[in-house]
Design an enzyme around this catalytic site. Structure first.
Site, PDB file in Angstrom:
ATOM      1  N   TRP A  59      -5.266   2.065 -10.117  1.00  0.00           N
ATOM      2  CA  TRP A  59      -5.187   1.049 -11.176  1.00  0.00           C
ATOM      3  C   TRP A  59      -4.799   1.678 -12.510  1.00  0.00           C
ATOM      4  O   TRP A  59      -3.993   1.109 -13.261  1.00  0.00           O
ATOM      5  CB  TRP A  59      -6.511   0.279 -11.289  1.00  0.00           C
ATOM      6  CG  TRP A  59      -6.505  -0.925 -10.404  1.00  0.00           C
ATOM      7  CD1 TRP A  59      -7.029  -1.045  -9.159  1.00  0.00           C
ATOM      8  CD2 TRP A  59      -5.891  -2.183 -10.695  1.00  0.00           C
ATOM      9  NE1 TRP A  59      -6.778  -2.297  -8.647  1.00  0.00           N
ATOM     10  CE2 TRP A  59      -6.100  -3.021  -9.574  1.00  0.00           C
ATOM     11  CE3 TRP A  59      -5.205  -2.700 -11.788  1.00  0.00           C
ATOM     12  CZ2 TRP A  59      -5.627  -4.334  -9.524  1.00  0.00           C
ATOM     13  CZ3 TRP A  59      -4.741  -4.004 -11.745  1.00  0.00           C
ATOM     14  CH2 TRP A  59      -4.947  -4.810 -10.621  1.00  0.00           C
ATOM     15  N   GLU A 109       0.410  11.030   1.308  1.00  0.00           N
ATOM     16  CA  GLU A 109      -0.438   9.886   0.960  1.00  0.00           C
ATOM     17  C   GLU A 109      -1.912  10.241   1.136  1.00  0.00           C
ATOM     18  O   GLU A 109      -2.766   9.803   0.357  1.00  0.00           O
ATOM     19  CB  GLU A 109      -0.067   8.674   1.830  1.00  0.00           C
ATOM     20  CG  GLU A 109       1.311   8.110   1.533  1.00  0.00           C
ATOM     21  CD  GLU A 109       1.467   7.709   0.077  1.00  0.00           C
ATOM     22  OE1 GLU A 109       0.598   6.968  -0.435  1.00  0.00           O
ATOM     23  OE2 GLU A 109       2.442   8.150  -0.551  1.00  0.00           O
ATOM     24  N   TRP A 169      -2.744  11.932  -1.985  1.00  0.00           N
ATOM     25  CA  TRP A 169      -3.067  11.097  -3.140  1.00  0.00           C
ATOM     26  C   TRP A 169      -4.551  10.742  -3.139  1.00  0.00           C
ATOM     27  O   TRP A 169      -5.202  10.740  -4.190  1.00  0.00           O
ATOM     28  CB  TRP A 169      -2.218   9.831  -3.153  1.00  0.00           C
ATOM     29  CG  TRP A 169      -2.605   8.904  -4.262  1.00  0.00           C
ATOM     30  CD1 TRP A 169      -3.340   7.758  -4.158  1.00  0.00           C
ATOM     31  CD2 TRP A 169      -2.318   9.056  -5.662  1.00  0.00           C
ATOM     32  NE1 TRP A 169      -3.537   7.190  -5.390  1.00  0.00           N
ATOM     33  CE2 TRP A 169      -2.920   7.961  -6.338  1.00  0.00           C
ATOM     34  CE3 TRP A 169      -1.625  10.000  -6.405  1.00  0.00           C
ATOM     35  CZ2 TRP A 169      -2.834   7.797  -7.717  1.00  0.00           C
ATOM     36  CZ3 TRP A 169      -1.541   9.834  -7.782  1.00  0.00           C
ATOM     37  CH2 TRP A 169      -2.140   8.748  -8.426  1.00  0.00           C
ATOM     38  N   TRP A 215      -5.428  -5.496 -25.042  1.00  0.00           N
ATOM     39  CA  TRP A 215      -5.501  -6.352 -23.857  1.00  0.00           C
ATOM     40  C   TRP A 215      -5.819  -7.793 -24.276  1.00  0.00           C
ATOM     41  O   TRP A 215      -6.575  -8.025 -25.209  1.00  0.00           O
ATOM     42  CB  TRP A 215      -6.582  -5.853 -22.906  1.00  0.00           C
ATOM     43  CG  TRP A 215      -6.396  -4.449 -22.424  1.00  0.00           C
ATOM     44  CD1 TRP A 215      -7.140  -3.362 -22.778  1.00  0.00           C
ATOM     45  CD2 TRP A 215      -5.413  -3.954 -21.512  1.00  0.00           C
ATOM     46  NE1 TRP A 215      -6.694  -2.231 -22.141  1.00  0.00           N
ATOM     47  CE2 TRP A 215      -5.626  -2.559 -21.353  1.00  0.00           C
ATOM     48  CE3 TRP A 215      -4.368  -4.554 -20.802  1.00  0.00           C
ATOM     49  CZ2 TRP A 215      -4.846  -1.761 -20.524  1.00  0.00           C
ATOM     50  CZ3 TRP A 215      -3.580  -3.763 -19.969  1.00  0.00           C
ATOM     51  CH2 TRP A 215      -3.821  -2.382 -19.835  1.00  0.00           C
ATOM     52  N   TRP A 274      -6.986  -3.208 -16.899  1.00  0.00           N
ATOM     53  CA  TRP A 274      -6.970  -2.692 -15.534  1.00  0.00           C
ATOM     54  C   TRP A 274      -8.344  -2.736 -14.883  1.00  0.00           C
ATOM     55  O   TRP A 274      -8.457  -2.899 -13.661  1.00  0.00           O
ATOM     56  CB  TRP A 274      -6.420  -1.263 -15.500  1.00  0.00           C
ATOM     57  CG  TRP A 274      -7.216  -0.239 -16.256  1.00  0.00           C
ATOM     58  CD1 TRP A 274      -7.028   0.178 -17.533  1.00  0.00           C
ATOM     59  CD2 TRP A 274      -8.345   0.497 -15.766  1.00  0.00           C
ATOM     60  NE1 TRP A 274      -7.964   1.123 -17.883  1.00  0.00           N
ATOM     61  CE2 TRP A 274      -8.777   1.350 -16.817  1.00  0.00           C
ATOM     62  CE3 TRP A 274      -9.025   0.540 -14.551  1.00  0.00           C
ATOM     63  CZ2 TRP A 274      -9.866   2.212 -16.682  1.00  0.00           C
ATOM     64  CZ3 TRP A 274     -10.117   1.403 -14.410  1.00  0.00           C
ATOM     65  CH2 TRP A 274     -10.520   2.220 -15.468  1.00  0.00           C
ATOM     66  N   ASN A 290       0.484  -1.333   0.380  1.00  0.00           N
ATOM     67  CA  ASN A 290       0.453  -0.467  -0.790  1.00  0.00           C
ATOM     68  C   ASN A 290       1.542  -0.787  -1.804  1.00  0.00           C
ATOM     69  O   ASN A 290       1.299  -0.787  -3.013  1.00  0.00           O
ATOM     70  CB  ASN A 290       0.548   1.001  -0.368  1.00  0.00           C
ATOM     71  CG  ASN A 290       0.351   1.942  -1.541  1.00  0.00           C
ATOM     72  OD1 ASN A 290      -0.709   1.951  -2.160  1.00  0.00           O
ATOM     73  ND2 ASN A 290       1.370   2.719  -1.874  1.00  0.00           N
TER      74      ASN A 290
END
Length: 478
Positions: A384, A277, A280, A308, A361, A343
């Protein structure tokens, strides 16, 4: 005796700052922080992050005071503030930790130019990542675009450098006469003070970060690999805001975790998952550095033409935790009340906004930017885009989280939903994540009137999923 300015940025601590250690070895150190909202532009800190910054600066100031110095605070144009300072004091160098977001890279160039014009050395140092972006490349010499091979490469590379202590003989320069008190940075909310209770939830600063990491490695890490997906469990580290503002460095986290693993080899799976993590976060910064346009544009160019919708009424329902889907609403309310969201629930709420509501987003990213204490320019953007399907190593667009099954799987006993959506507390577990299916007698017994006490779903899951897949098919044709 020479004087070096150390310009604090996203590194509000005294330990493991190579630039600060180098400044200390060279002579007196003038510790400085400049709040420059104009340079940040649309990346100026949101309300929740400003709260954290205030308290982290306060903690840093106290730490420097205990060491015999004073943190100097300024507000305004960074280059102009620095030029004025260099013109008024005998300063030989300016040191800072390197940053990686587009506006910070541009600012570093301006600061270097301002220093060079006055014959002052400007030098950047590592300190906010495990590895510098240029040092991690694939076999073709290009940046990685997929997380797993990226992190595998990082783990095989030379271990991150050991944390650098602040020299015990550090001497501090005389404080600035024009420095501003912390309150004049106007970082705290007023009228209303919506963060009045946050001091009971968070302890910004390096000491708070150290204790948070210690508590995690002593207890929570034992169930991290499985527990991290369950929002009601206290299984995550909650280090993200500390890392965001540099109360602690990733190298400190890495080496402390690895030391724990050496002492307790049975924790290998748990600690490796935790470090992934951290990986990431690292991957997100590498992406932002190599592909800076991802802050505003999709990593996958085909999503430039995605249809969108951006319905404002649906957006407000999502922001206020009034979608009619309990696990989504619990997450959005947790965010509003605490400046944080688990998360797993971040993934669910982001998927819901982009795929159920077909809202861009960037709209969700901006909301998180304003409401998260750990709003991070790299991780927020990358995550996102991952959720929307447009990013590097993104979830396939057709992977659309079902908010009902996500709630049933990861909040089976409803502890999380009942905490944040108390109007549903009396519903039996069977209907907690799908209250619209509860018989009238069950709703009456729970004292719940749908559409009044709690909303009906603002969209039908099946219909929303079909609409999202149809929209995706349209851009695939293009």
């Amino acid at each position: 005796m020479t004087t070096t300015v150390f310009l604090f940025r996203n590194d509000l601590r005294l330990t493991d700052l190579p630039g600060l250690a180098a400044a200390s070895r060279a002579g007196d150190v003038l510790p400085l922080y400049i709040l420059d909202d104009a340079a940040a532009g649309d990346r100026a800190l949101g309300g929740a992050s400003r709260w954290w910054l205030h308290h982290s600066l306060q903690a840093l100031g106290e730490e420097i005071a205990q060491a015999g110095g004073q943190l100097n605070l300024l507000r305004g144009d960074s280059a102009a503030c620095l030029r004025e300072l260099l013109a008024s004091r005998d300063i030989t160098a300016v040191h800072c930790s390197r940053a990686y977001s587009p506006w910070e890279v541009a600012l570093e160039a301006q600061l270097r130019e301002a220093c060079n014009a006055l014959g002052v050395t400007f030098k950047r140092y590592p300190g906010t990542l495990l590895h510098e972006p240029e040092h991690i490349e694939n076999q073709s010499g290009a940046p990685f675009k997929v997380f797993t091979p990226f992190w595998r490469h990082c783990c095989r590379a030379e271990a991150p450098a050991q944390p650098v202590p602040l020299p015990s003989e550090t001497t501090w320069a005389e404080p600035l006469a024009q420095g501003a008190p912390l309150r004049e940075l106007e970082l705290l909310p007023t009228n209303p003070n919506w963060a009045a209770h946050w001091s009971t939830l968070w302890t910004p600063g390096s000491e708070g970060a150290r204790k948070t990491l210690e508590r995690f490695l002593q207890d929570r890490v034992q169930h991290y690999a499985s527990g991290r997906d369950h929002p009601a469990e206290e299984a995550t580290s909650r280090l993200s805001p500390h890392l965001r503002f540099g109360d602690i460095s990733p190298r400190q986290v890495w080496h402390t975790a690895r030391a724990t693993l050496q002492q307790q080899p049975a924790l290998e799976e748990q600690i490796n998952k935790f470090l992934a993590e951290l990986g990431w976060r690292e991957f997100s910064y590498h992406l932002l550095f190599h592909f800076p346009s991802i802050e505003h544009a999709p990593f996958k160019s085909q999503f430039e033409n995605f249809p969108w919708l951006g319905n404002e009424t649906l957006l407000r329902a999502w922001q206020q935790g009034q979608t009619g889907y309990p696990v989504v609403d619990a997450g959005m309310r947790e965010l509003w009340h605490t400046g944080y969201m688990h998360n797993r629930i971040r993934m669910v709420t982001a998927s819901f906004l982009t795929k159920h509501l077909l809202t861009h987003w960037r709209t969700g990213e901006r909301w998180f930017w304003d409401t998260l204490v750990d709003a991070d320019p790299a991780s927020n953007t990358a995550s996102w885009q991952w959720a929307a399907g447009s990013g590097a190593d993104a979830a396939p667009y057709f992977r659309i989280f079902n908010p009902v099954t996500q709630g049933q799987k990861f909040d089976a006993d409803g502890v999380y939903v009942r905490r944040w959506v108390p109007e549903l507390a009396a519903l039996p577990d069977r209907y907690l994540h799908r209250p619209w299916e509860a018989p009238a007698a069950v709703l009456e017994e729970a004292g719940l009137s749908l559409g009044s006490d709690y909303p009906q779903p603002i969209v039908d899951h099946r219909e929303a999923r079909e609409a999202a897949l149809a929209a995706y098919q349209e851009i695939r044709k293009g």
